[in-house]
Design a protein around this motif. Structure first.
Motif, PDB file in Angstrom:
ATOM      1  N   GLU B  46      10.261 -10.122 -23.791  1.00 31.59           N
ATOM      2  CA  GLU B  46      10.022 -10.504 -25.163  1.00 31.59           C
ATOM      3  C   GLU B  46       9.159  -9.398 -25.756  1.00 31.59           C
ATOM      4  O   GLU B  46       8.120  -9.039 -25.194  1.00 31.59           O
ATOM      5  N   TRP B  47       9.611  -8.848 -26.889  1.00 29.79           N
ATOM      6  CA  TRP B  47       8.921  -7.673 -27.415  1.00 29.79           C
ATOM      7  C   TRP B  47       9.136  -7.592 -28.915  1.00 29.79           C
ATOM      8  O   TRP B  47      10.263  -7.753 -29.394  1.00 29.79           O
ATOM      9  N   ASP B  48       8.039  -7.353 -29.656  1.00 29.62           N
ATOM     10  CA  ASP B  48       8.173  -7.260 -31.110  1.00 29.62           C
ATOM     11  C   ASP B  48       8.352  -5.819 -31.568  1.00 29.62           C
ATOM     12  O   ASP B  48       8.370  -5.534 -32.764  1.00 29.62           O
ATOM     13  N   GLY B  49       8.455  -4.891 -30.613  1.00 28.34           N
ATOM     14  CA  GLY B  49       8.687  -3.497 -30.976  1.00 28.34           C
ATOM     15  C   GLY B  49       7.424  -2.669 -31.042  1.00 28.34           C
ATOM     16  O   GLY B  49       7.485  -1.450 -31.043  1.00 28.34           O
ATOM     17  N   LEU B  50       6.259  -3.315 -31.117  1.00 29.70           N
ATOM     18  CA  LEU B  50       5.004  -2.570 -31.242  1.00 29.70           C
ATOM     19  C   LEU B  50       4.030  -2.929 -30.126  1.00 29.70           C
ATOM     20  O   LEU B  50       3.547  -2.065 -29.402  1.00 29.70           O
ATOM     21  N   GLY B  51       3.770  -4.223 -29.967  1.00 31.04           N
ATOM     22  CA  GLY B  51       2.780  -4.693 -28.987  1.00 31.04           C
ATOM     23  C   GLY B  51       3.291  -4.565 -27.564  1.00 31.04           C
ATOM     24  O   GLY B  51       4.282  -3.880 -27.300  1.00 31.04           O
ATOM     25  N   PRO B  52       2.582  -5.213 -26.636  1.00 31.44           N
ATOM     26  CA  PRO B  52       2.999  -5.169 -25.245  1.00 31.44           C
ATOM     27  C   PRO B  52       4.245  -6.021 -25.006  1.00 31.44           C
ATOM     28  O   PRO B  52       4.516  -6.966 -25.744  1.00 31.44           O
ATOM     29  N   LYS B  53       4.995  -5.650 -23.955  1.00 29.96           N
ATOM     30  CA  LYS B  53       6.196  -6.410 -23.610  1.00 29.96           C
ATOM     31  C   LYS B  53       5.821  -7.513 -22.632  1.00 29.96           C
ATOM     32  O   LYS B  53       4.970  -7.322 -21.773  1.00 29.96           O
ATOM     33  N   THR B  54       6.480  -8.663 -22.753  1.00 29.64           N
ATOM     34  CA  THR B  54       6.280  -9.741 -21.789  1.00 29.64           C
ATOM     35  C   THR B  54       7.584 -10.012 -21.057  1.00 29.64           C
ATOM     36  O   THR B  54       8.621 -10.243 -21.691  1.00 29.64           O
ATOM     37  N   TRP B  55       7.532  -9.954 -19.752  1.00 31.16           N
ATOM     38  CA  TRP B  55       8.732 -10.212 -18.939  1.00 31.16           C
ATOM     39  C   TRP B  55       9.143 -11.673 -19.084  1.00 31.16           C
ATOM     40  O   TRP B  55       8.338 -12.576 -18.907  1.00 31.16           O
ATOM     41  N   VAL B  56      10.397 -11.911 -19.458  1.00 31.64           N
ATOM     42  CA  VAL B  56      10.864 -13.284 -19.578  1.00 31.64           C
ATOM     43  C   VAL B  56      12.122 -13.542 -18.744  1.00 31.64           C
ATOM     44  O   VAL B  56      12.741 -14.595 -18.870  1.00 31.64           O
ATOM     45  N   GLY B  57      12.519 -12.561 -17.934  1.00 30.69           N
ATOM     46  CA  GLY B  57      13.708 -12.760 -17.106  1.00 30.69           C
ATOM     47  C   GLY B  57      14.948 -12.936 -17.963  1.00 30.69           C
ATOM     48  O   GLY B  57      15.187 -12.173 -18.892  1.00 30.69           O
ATOM     49  N   LEU B  58      15.700 -13.981 -17.641  1.00 31.96           N
ATOM     50  CA  LEU B  58      16.964 -14.189 -18.341  1.00 31.96           C
ATOM     51  C   LEU B  58      16.822 -15.076 -19.579  1.00 31.96           C
ATOM     52  O   LEU B  58      17.825 -15.522 -20.143  1.00 31.96           O
ATOM     53  N   GLN B  59      15.557 -15.323 -19.994  1.00 31.95           N
ATOM     54  CA  GLN B  59      15.329 -16.264 -21.081  1.00 31.95           C
ATOM     55  C   GLN B  59      16.074 -15.895 -22.370  1.00 31.95           C
ATOM     56  O   GLN B  59      16.638 -16.759 -23.041  1.00 31.95           O
ATOM     57  N   ASN B  60      16.094 -14.579 -22.693  1.00 30.40           N
ATOM     58  CA  ASN B  60      16.798 -14.165 -23.913  1.00 30.40           C
ATOM     59  C   ASN B  60      18.262 -14.562 -23.866  1.00 30.40           C
ATOM     60  O   ASN B  60      18.833 -14.981 -24.875  1.00 30.40           O
ATOM     61  N   TYR B  61      18.849 -14.416 -22.672  1.00 28.72           N
ATOM     62  CA  TYR B  61      20.269 -14.766 -22.543  1.00 28.72           C
ATOM     63  C   TYR B  61      20.459 -16.271 -22.638  1.00 28.72           C
ATOM     64  O   TYR B  61      21.418 -16.748 -23.259  1.00 28.72           O
ATOM     65  N   ALA B  62      19.521 -17.028 -22.033  1.00 26.96           N
ATOM     66  CA  ALA B  62      19.596 -18.485 -22.114  1.00 26.96           C
ATOM     67  C   ALA B  62      19.503 -18.928 -23.575  1.00 26.96           C
ATOM     68  O   ALA B  62      20.295 -19.757 -24.039  1.00 26.96           O
TER      69      ALA B  62
END
Lengths: 283, 298
Positions: B46-62
């Motif tokens: 999960e990433w807004d393009g500027l801040g730090p990235k957060t690992w979410v695994g396959l959540q985006n696909y879900a």
């Protein structure tokens, strides 16, 4: 020849064909003719509902000068040239080099590299957009001509290399062999023997890439934020919002935006089609 | 220094190709190949393009598979794909019509090809005007036929079809030029021999001409499918994805999520792009396999 040449048909068929041709062309280009006529219509025509009739007067000069006066279109056109021309030069230069490597030398990985260029050429732009924008930001080139040009050069190198490699592969290899026997270095073979022979391919690629880049809209939107780097395609979208129902201006701007690639096509038609139809005849 | 020169001289033909390749391959890896894998990677965050990235695994696909907008886009991509293929027979028909040698035919061919040279932005504007309610030509025609006007681009039922129709215009021109070149290279002896055997019309086209046009058909198929899946410009210009998101396709949906003014869902956008890539890979593979077999055979 197929279909049977019209000259071998009966007289009425010949006359019918000659008559249908212009009618078919007019129907085919009707939307374009409509926009061209609109671009010379006075605004009062559109206000009074005369959308398709004969323009009540010729307002071409007013409309086209109004387009340049009321908008940044002059800059947008200039920006398009500033992106397009370096991209054409860069992509053709890089592809001459890599095409030569892939066409002339046998080495391990040759086909893999070749197919990497081919496959990369077909990927959707959206899979590249986030990292490419990010990379451009990090290089400090976001919202600059250079940032846009570098990406275009890199991406177009895929298609151009495919083209160049196939073109060079069709040249007689004995030329290179003979030169090597004479003791001529690899670079000189490339520069003095092969390059002069691939001029038609360079011409074909130049017109094609010119058209592709001139007409690019996606990258123009993603990579150029401010008006001073915005190419004409992205600029058109802005003007459409700005002018809303002033269709005589939108029409005139559309015609202006379409001119350079159209002129390029008519000047270099043979090369353009040769480039586009690569692979359509054999294989 | 001397030894390195002689090393180069001895291995000149092994090193030279990589020197020739270096600039092109560096640029292509940096701007095309590597970003593909970066995007795949981003799709797990999960990433807004500027801040730090957060690992979410396959959540985006879900999330994606629960998102009705995703299915609308996917469905529209399918409609684009199927209807865009009409450009192939249409292009063949125009090519057959124009494959004659009457005076001025060259100019006719160029003018028929015209729509392909114009940018899709301009094509989109032209068709928006053609469809415009109140004064566009199409609503006028529809009114004559049915008695009521339809604003096709504002109507969820027709908007996607109307955008595709605009896209078919340049695409048909493209297929036409491919077939004109193909027809130009047809073996005249075979055609004459078939004429001796009384083949003509449809049976001639089907049994003699089309088999010889197969390379043209293959290229037409690839460029049309890729063109359909890449569709973005027309949608952005003509409908901006609307009405109510009904004309979105995956490429536009991705743009909305991650690239537009308000799009900050990088991970989600990347996941959409990965799905689009997966669909395209089917056709890219088809193309590569065929090219590879050509390489092997000659």
């Amino acid at each position: 020849m197929f279909p049977r040449p019209i000259a071998q048909r009966s007289r009425p068929v010949q006359i019918a064909y000659q008559a249908i041709l212009p009618v078919a062309l007019i129907i085919w280009l009707l939307p374009l003719i409509g926009i061209a006529v609109t671009s010379i219509r006075p605004a009062s025509d559109l206000a009074s509902g005369n959308y398709f009739g004969i323009p009540s007067s010729f307002a071409g000069v007013e409309n086209y000068t109004a387009v340049f006066r009321n908008s940044n279109i002059g800059y947008y056109i200039l920006n398009s040239f500033r992106v397009t021309i370096p991209t054409v030069i860069g992509a053709v230069a890089l592809s001459c080099l890599s095409g030569y490597a892939l066409a002339i030398y046998r080495f391990k990985g040759n086909l893999i590299v070749f197919f990497m260029f081919v496959a990369g050429n077909f990927v959707p732009f959206q899979i590249l957009a986030i990292p490419v924008r990010d990379l451009t930001l990090k290089l400090g080139l976001y919202n600059s001509m250079t940032g846009l040009i570098l990406f275009h050069v890199a991406f177009q190198t895929g298609f151009c290399t495919l083209f160049m490699r196939n073109f060079m592969k069709a040249l007689p290899f004995s030329l290179v062999e003979a030169a090597r026997v004479e003791g001529i270095g690899e670079w000189r073979i490339f520069w003095y023997i092969i390059l002069p022979l691939v001029r038609p391919a360079m011409a074909a690629l130049s017109v094609l890439i010119f058209t592709f880049i001139w007409n690019d809209y996606f990258w123009a939107t993603v990579m150029a934020q401010s008006a001073d780097v915005r190419p004409i395609t992205a600029g058109m979208n802005e003007l459409k919002g700005q002018w809303k129902v002033a269709w005589e201006l939108i029409a005139a701007a559309s015609i202006i935006a379409a001119m350079p690639p159209v002129a390029m096509f008519f000047l270099m038609q043979k090369h353009f089609i040769a480039g586009l139809t690569l692979g359509a005849t054999k294989g | 220094m001397a030894s390195s020169t002689s090393f180069f001289r001895r291995n000149r033909r092994r090193i030279a190709p990589w020197l020739f390749l270096a600039p092109g391959i560096t640029m292509f890896l940096l701007y095309v190949i590597y970003p593909v894998f970066q995007s795949i990677n981003i799709s797990f965050y999960e990433w807004d393009g500027l801040g730090p990235k957060t690992w979410v695994g396959l959540q985006n696909y879900a999330d994606l598979f629960d998102d009705p907008s995703f299915y609308t886009s996917l469905k529209n991509n399918l409609i684009w794909l199927v209807l865009y293929l009409l450009a192939i027979p249409a292009g063949l028909a125009v090519a057959l019509f124009l494959n004659q040698t009457v005076p001025g035919i060259r100019l006719y061919k160029s003018l028929f090809f015209f729509p392909f040279v114009i940018s899709q932005v301009v094509v989109g504007l032209i068709f928006s005007w053609f469809y415009a309610p109140g004064f566009g030509l199409l609503p006028k025609i529809i009114k004559v036929l049915t008695g009521s006007e339809i604003a096709v681009l504002a109507d969820e039922r027709y908007a996607t079809l109307a955008v595709i129709a605009a896209g078919l215009w340049p695409q048909t021109a493209y297929c036409m030029i491919l077939y004109l070149t193909g027809l130009n290279n047809i073996n005249p002896e075979q055609v004459e021999a078939a004429r001796m055997d009384n083949a003509k019309g449809w049976s001639m086209l089907w049994h003699i001409i089309l088999p010889q046009l197969r390379p043209a058909t293959f290229i037409a198929l690839i460029v049309t499918v890729i063109g359909a899946l890449r569709s973005f410009d027309l949608i952005s210009i003509m409908t901006v994805g609307g009405p109510y998101g009904s004309t979105r396709v995956l490429s536009y949906f991705m743009y909305e999520q991650a690239l537009s003014e308000y799009g900050t869902a990088m991970g989600y956008g990347a996941a959409i792009a990965v799905v689009l890539l997966a669909i395209m890979l089917v056709f890219i593979t088809l193309f590569i396999v065929r090219m590879l077999s050509q390489e092997r055979n000659g």
